[in-house]
Design an enzyme around this catalytic site. Sequence first.
Site, mmCIF file in Angstrom:
data_model
loop_
_atom_site.group_PDB
_atom_site.id
_atom_site.type_symbol
_atom_site.label_atom_id
_atom_site.label_comp_id
_atom_site.label_asym_id
_atom_site.label_seq_id
_atom_site.Cartn_x
_atom_site.Cartn_y
_atom_site.Cartn_z
ATOM 1 N N ASP A 12 0.887 -1.169 0.000
ATOM 2 C CA ASP A 12 0.000 0.000 0.000
ATOM 3 C C ASP A 12 0.917 1.209 0.000
ATOM 4 O O ASP A 12 1.540 1.517 1.009
ATOM 5 C CB ASP A 12 -0.887 -0.037 1.254
ATOM 6 C CG ASP A 12 -1.790 1.182 1.362
ATOM 7 O OD1 ASP A 12 -1.570 2.167 0.630
ATOM 8 O OD2 ASP A 12 -2.710 1.145 2.202
ATOM 9 N N TYR A 228 0.383 0.389 14.573
ATOM 10 C CA TYR A 228 -0.472 0.255 13.404
ATOM 11 C C TYR A 228 0.079 1.039 12.222
ATOM 12 O O TYR A 228 0.341 2.219 12.314
ATOM 13 C CB TYR A 228 -1.893 0.750 13.696
ATOM 14 C CG TYR A 228 -2.727 0.712 12.440
ATOM 15 C CD1 TYR A 228 -3.282 -0.493 12.014
ATOM 16 C CD2 TYR A 228 -2.899 1.836 11.663
ATOM 17 C CE1 TYR A 228 -4.000 -0.555 10.841
ATOM 18 C CE2 TYR A 228 -3.624 1.786 10.490
ATOM 19 C CZ TYR A 228 -4.169 0.592 10.080
ATOM 20 O OH TYR A 228 -4.874 0.530 8.918
ATOM 21 N N LYS A 231 -3.297 -2.615 7.687
ATOM 22 C CA LYS A 231 -3.513 -4.058 7.718
ATOM 23 C C LYS A 231 -2.680 -4.687 6.605
ATOM 24 O O LYS A 231 -2.556 -4.121 5.528
ATOM 25 C CB LYS A 231 -5.002 -4.316 7.485
ATOM 26 C CG LYS A 231 -5.478 -5.645 7.984
ATOM 27 C CD LYS A 231 -5.713 -5.661 9.470
ATOM 28 C CE LYS A 231 -6.080 -7.060 9.926
ATOM 29 N NZ LYS A 231 -6.039 -7.177 11.375
#
Length: 362
Positions: A12, A228, A231
């Site tokens: 990503d 984080y 994902k």
Amino acid sequence: MDKITISVIKADIGGYVGHSSSHPNILTKAMQLLEGPKKKGTIVDFHVSNCGDDLELILTHRLGADAQEIHKMCWDIFIECTNLAKEMKLYGAGQDILSDAFSGNVKGMGPGVAEMTFEERKSEPVIVFAADKTSPGAWNMPLYKMFADPFNTIGLIIDPSMHEGFTFEVLDVFGNKKVKLNSPEDIYDLLLLIGASEHYIINSIHKKSGEIAATTSTQKVNLMAGRYVGKDDPVMIVRCQSGLPAVGEVLEPFAMPHMVAGWMRGSHWGPFMPVPVCDANPTRFDGPPRVIALGFQVTNGTLIGPRDMFADPSYDLARQQANEIANYIRRHGPFEPQRLPLADMEYTTFPKVMAKLKDKFK
Ligand code: F6R
Ligand code: MG
Ligand code: MG
């Protein structure tokens, strides 16, 4: 002819709009950057795609898995695409590029990787799966069904070349150890582990002769970074036919939109919706989680394809069911089982809230 390697390397590197999709200019850039290595012969062929905000580089080459030259090339492409994403101020530009320096292999650096090396058969049908808004444990149930469940794969019963079953290699994500279990002999042990799909993840599946059948990306971006960062939306490669599950047996598990961890803020359960590439843009509550399937005939290393395997009305019902499940479970809002258990959420305020409430607990 040398063995062929398929590498699916993804990251990503920026979302358009928010985390919902990828900007076409980023895909074009990646394609342009792969033309050179193809002309030079470093890679035999490539296909660039996206599932949501994840850029997927699908490559064939003769350098084997974990080849530094291939990983470095992909890393450099991700950096260049990140630079473009930053110029366009795309959302979360470079989200999976965690380290500034390349160290020989993209594994453990942010991007996800699935690779397999094999001798091309007389005909070599391969399906590359890519998902968004979920984690690699999402492949556990479909892989089990494809390779071990006769209610899904009739070939296990009636094809003499499949009847002996397969070997599953399972990764303990937290212990960082792997175990090999056979089907049908060890299926109860296997299911005990892979049923905990956020803890034990199927890494690869082989025929008992040793021939590779399937491989997944098992990076845990969130754990690696210790915080984080997105994902670790997974990819997987599955070979089909002639002693392996047929194309239809490989796709069949996705007719049931099973629940996977991910969705909004990587902190919810949601139904896994099989979609054509044009619909792989999760928007409702940043989801529900999506999966695409790109089918190729690999011919002397050339990727003939892709066929967009879920662009098929026979998956309409799965999509409708996914929407119904999404609608139902969404109404639980912040309550489990819509929200993940405290330990599995990728966003949390728990330590802060507990610290604040410490003296109020009597
Ligand atoms: C889940 C995902 C999104 C984001 C959410 C918040 O994997 O990518 O659901 O978690 O959109 O994003 P930030 O924190 O970037 O505002
Ligand atoms: Mg993102
Ligand atoms: Mg994503």
